[in-house]
Design an enzyme around this catalytic site. Structure first.
Site, PDB file in Angstrom:
ATOM      1  N   PHE A 223       0.848  -1.190   0.000  1.00 33.20           N
ATOM      2  CA  PHE A 223       0.000   0.000   0.000  1.00 33.20           C
ATOM      3  C   PHE A 223       0.883   1.240   0.000  1.00 33.20           C
ATOM      4  O   PHE A 223       1.742   1.402   0.871  1.00 33.20           O
ATOM      5  CB  PHE A 223      -0.907   0.011   1.226  1.00 33.20           C
ATOM      6  CG  PHE A 223      -2.075  -0.940   1.148  1.00 33.20           C
ATOM      7  CD1 PHE A 223      -2.097  -1.963   0.219  1.00 33.20           C
ATOM      8  CD2 PHE A 223      -3.144  -0.822   2.013  1.00 33.20           C
ATOM      9  CE1 PHE A 223      -3.171  -2.845   0.136  1.00 33.20           C
ATOM     10  CE2 PHE A 223      -4.218  -1.692   1.948  1.00 33.20           C
ATOM     11  CZ  PHE A 223      -4.231  -2.698   1.013  1.00 33.20           C
ATOM     12  N   GLU A 224       0.662   2.113  -0.963  1.00 29.62           N
ATOM     13  CA  GLU A 224       1.461   3.328  -1.091  1.00 29.62           C
ATOM     14  C   GLU A 224       0.541   4.539  -1.202  1.00 29.62           C
ATOM     15  O   GLU A 224      -0.693   4.418  -1.145  1.00 29.62           O
ATOM     16  CB  GLU A 224       2.377   3.225  -2.312  1.00 29.62           C
ATOM     17  CG  GLU A 224       3.340   2.044  -2.264  1.00 29.62           C
ATOM     18  CD  GLU A 224       4.247   1.965  -3.487  1.00 29.62           C
ATOM     19  OE1 GLU A 224       4.295   2.953  -4.259  1.00 29.62           O
ATOM     20  OE2 GLU A 224       4.903   0.930  -3.683  1.00 29.62           O
ATOM     21  N   GLY A 225       1.150   5.709  -1.372  1.00 31.13           N
ATOM     22  CA  GLY A 225       0.384   6.929  -1.615  1.00 31.13           C
ATOM     23  C   GLY A 225      -0.564   7.257  -0.489  1.00 31.13           C
ATOM     24  O   GLY A 225      -0.172   7.455   0.658  1.00 31.13           O
TER      25      GLY A 225
END
Length: 589
Positions: free
Chosen positions: A375-377
């Site tokens: 999970f990024e951003g």
């Protein structure tokens, strides 16, 4: 005469006797007499005491950020009235329904020392055909019990159960697992797998890997097809004998592992690499990426790279065969969820349940070994009042933890769970956590810490992305920047030593075990900011595993059991003539 008067009265009120007779109990296994069949539960089991009726009841125990939710989705009629009832024991026990298409409902009791009935009603929306009913406890409270859950209202014709599956066969067999596959059955929504007559797994596709088995042991497997009308008879049995055990850690990773991401769903300048062409040096292969249909749907899909973008892409059959070949060689193949473009926000329990269902479908279809959370951003951020990483309250965090625990419980001890957060979401938590005591900070700061902490007992491997990062303060209270061994040493030392969150010495993030940690690095200068030369990689490993070649940063320990290295990506390493792989092989022969 009385019957005629009753019929006339019902007709005058607009209600027919047929409509009244159509009200049925739609909840399946509401008394938990068949264990947890038809229910999806976190930290739940069935017990023989206390029970309200029959011989079994649900016992579920909230733990940390998990409220021990049990749910099932049922078919309903649109524009119809339903009554949900259940009997519970315990403190802060909830009963409710979601996805009603109108107003979702719930009811609860603060304290029920003996069996107490909870009941609520709702009306479905004009296009609602499925509703999820659930019960759960509350964070930090003792175990609760539930029994005799019913959902009464207009029934839905379920049709006929599906036909018996055919073609059941055993594929890859290891010392602790057997891969099974079978022919699809028309009308089936899922399949139940039986081991020696006991139901052990539910699959949404036509394959499943049964793990947690004993070496050199014969097993018998059967499968049934399931839909809303019921379950078919069991298939013809297939026998399989697990291989002899090898090593001290069957089903898991070697002492030192090389982890890499394989561009399986997209193309870029690195070129497409077929899974069968990945060298044996790679111990964990993360298929990049599974992405959601929308940011908040929780519905994860894995689309393989199309031939228009990847002319040399293999067929689905060859891809699945390559997965089995890698597994037979002792490698682990995972689905990685997220990535740069795959924002995932599990804002609701419905999204959480869809995440579990859709990820399970991918794992079952391809026979994968586990899950990587990338999970990024803006996938994870903390609400303003969420200040304690040990007891998170933000829905996207709580729901992610619950979803992963459910997947881990479903697939058992051999399920591989890895995470690849960015430094902003982990080590930055030494200075900042969420919006901060006075607000105004980035709510994403340190937002991965509650996820890592809640899942640390289930976590196989954490490989923080030590790239594409700004300067981060280390435990020496100095800022460290990408570009050399120093950054990797300081960032990894924080994970293996632990650190106070947001500078609070009374709120310390505990250290991870060294075998749970790998260092994340770009494979080449083309792969991302933060590339370091093979010589700098060796310095970082020397310092962390031997306490030599350390440079200016002094570590707080020596960790020869450090698991290894992760890189973005296998494709980029192939593009760079396998430089990263050769560095790992040279250091960990």
């Amino acid at each position: 005469m009385l019957a005629l008067l009753t019929t006339a009265a019902l007709a005058a009120s607009g209600i027919t006797s047929a409509a009244v007779a159509a009200d049925v109990d739609l909840a399946r296994n509401g008394g938990f007499e068949s264990g947890l069949a038809n229910w999806t539960c976190t930290n739940g089991t069935t017990v023989n005491s206390p029970v309200r009726s029959g011989s079994s009841a649900l016992r579920a125990t909230p733990a940390g950020s998990d409220n021990a939710r049990c749910s099932q989705t049922v078919n309903v009629q649109p524009n119809s009235q339903y009554t949900l009832t259940g009997h519970v024991q315990g403190s802060y026990v909830y009963l409710g329904a979601s996805g009603t298409g109108t107003t979702d409902v719930s009811t609860w009791t603060q304290n029920a020392p003996s069996w107490q009935q909870l009941s609520t009603t709702f009306r479905t929306g004009p296009s609602t055909t499925r509703v999820t009913v659930y019960t759960h406890g509350w964070y930090g409270t003792p175990a609760y019990h539930a029994d005799d859950i019913t959902l009464v209202g207009p029934g839905v014709d379920p049709g006929q159960p599906p036909a018996v599956p055919t073609g059941l066969r055993a594929g890859t067999i290891t010392s602790s697992s057997v891969a099974l596959s079978w022919t699809a059955v028309t009308g089936a929504t899922s399949y139940a797998v039986y081991r020696d007559g006991v139901r052990v797994q539910t699959a949404t596709g036509t394959s499943a890997t049964i793990s947690g088995l004993t070496a050199s042991t014969a097993y018998s497997f059967q499968v049934t097809a399931v839909n809303d009308a019921g379950e078919s008879a069991r298939s013809t049995a297939v026998a399989a004998t697990t291989t002899a055990g090898g090593g001290t850690n069957p089903g898991q990773l070697p002492p030192h592992a090389l982890v890499g991401y394989l561009h399986a769903s997209f193309a870029n300048g690195s070129g497409y690499t077929r899974l069968a062409d990945v060298p044996d040096s790679w111990d964990v292969i993360d298929l990049a990426f599974g992405e959601p249909t929308s940011v908040t749907s929780g519905d994860i899909r894995f689309q393989r790279c199309p031939v228009t973008a990847c002319p040399n892409v293999e067929s689905d059959a060859d891809f699945k065969a390559a997965i089995q070949a890698k597994q037979a060689a002792g490698k682990k193949v995972l689905i990685s969820i997220g990535g740069q473009n795959g924002q995932v926000q599990l804002t609701t329990t419905a999204a959480r349940d869809m995440f579990v269902s859709s990820v399970s479908k991918i794992i079952d279809e391809y026979g994968l070994d586990g899950l990587d959370i990338d999970f990024e951003g803006h996938s994870l951020s903390l609400n303003a009042n969420d200040t304690d990483f040990k007891n998170p309250t933000t829905p996207v965090v709580v729901n992610l933890i619950s979803a992963v625990k459910t997947l881990k419980a479903k697939y058992g001890a051999d399920f591989i769970l890895t995470m690849a957060p960015e430094t902003f979401f982990v080590q930055l938590g030494y200075q900042y956590y969420g919006t901060g005591p006075w607000g105004g900070q980035d709510p994403r700061a340190g937002a991965y810490l509650p996820v890592i902490h809640a899942l640390r007992d289930d976590l196989t491997l954490l490989h923080v992305q030590d790239y594409n990062s700004g300067p981060i303060m280390g435990l020496d209270n100095q800022y460290h920047s990408m570009g050399g061994a120093d950054f990797h040493i300081a960032m990894t030392d924080m994970l293996l030593t632990g650190f106070p969150v947001a500078g609070n010495q009374n709120n310390v993030f505990p250290p991870l075990r060294p075998e749970q940690v790998a260092i994340g690095m770009p494979a080449s200068v083309n792969a991302g900011n933060g590339y370091v030369s093979p010589g700098e990689v060796t310095k970082a490993l020397d310092c962390l595993t031997k306490k030599t070649n350390c440079g200016s940063y002094t570590t707080h320990g020596t960790w020869p059991a450090l698991r290894g290295l992760m890189t973005w990506s296998i494709n980029w390493d192939r593009f760079a003539n396998w430089e990263f792989q050769r560095t790992f092989d040279g250091y960990f022969p």
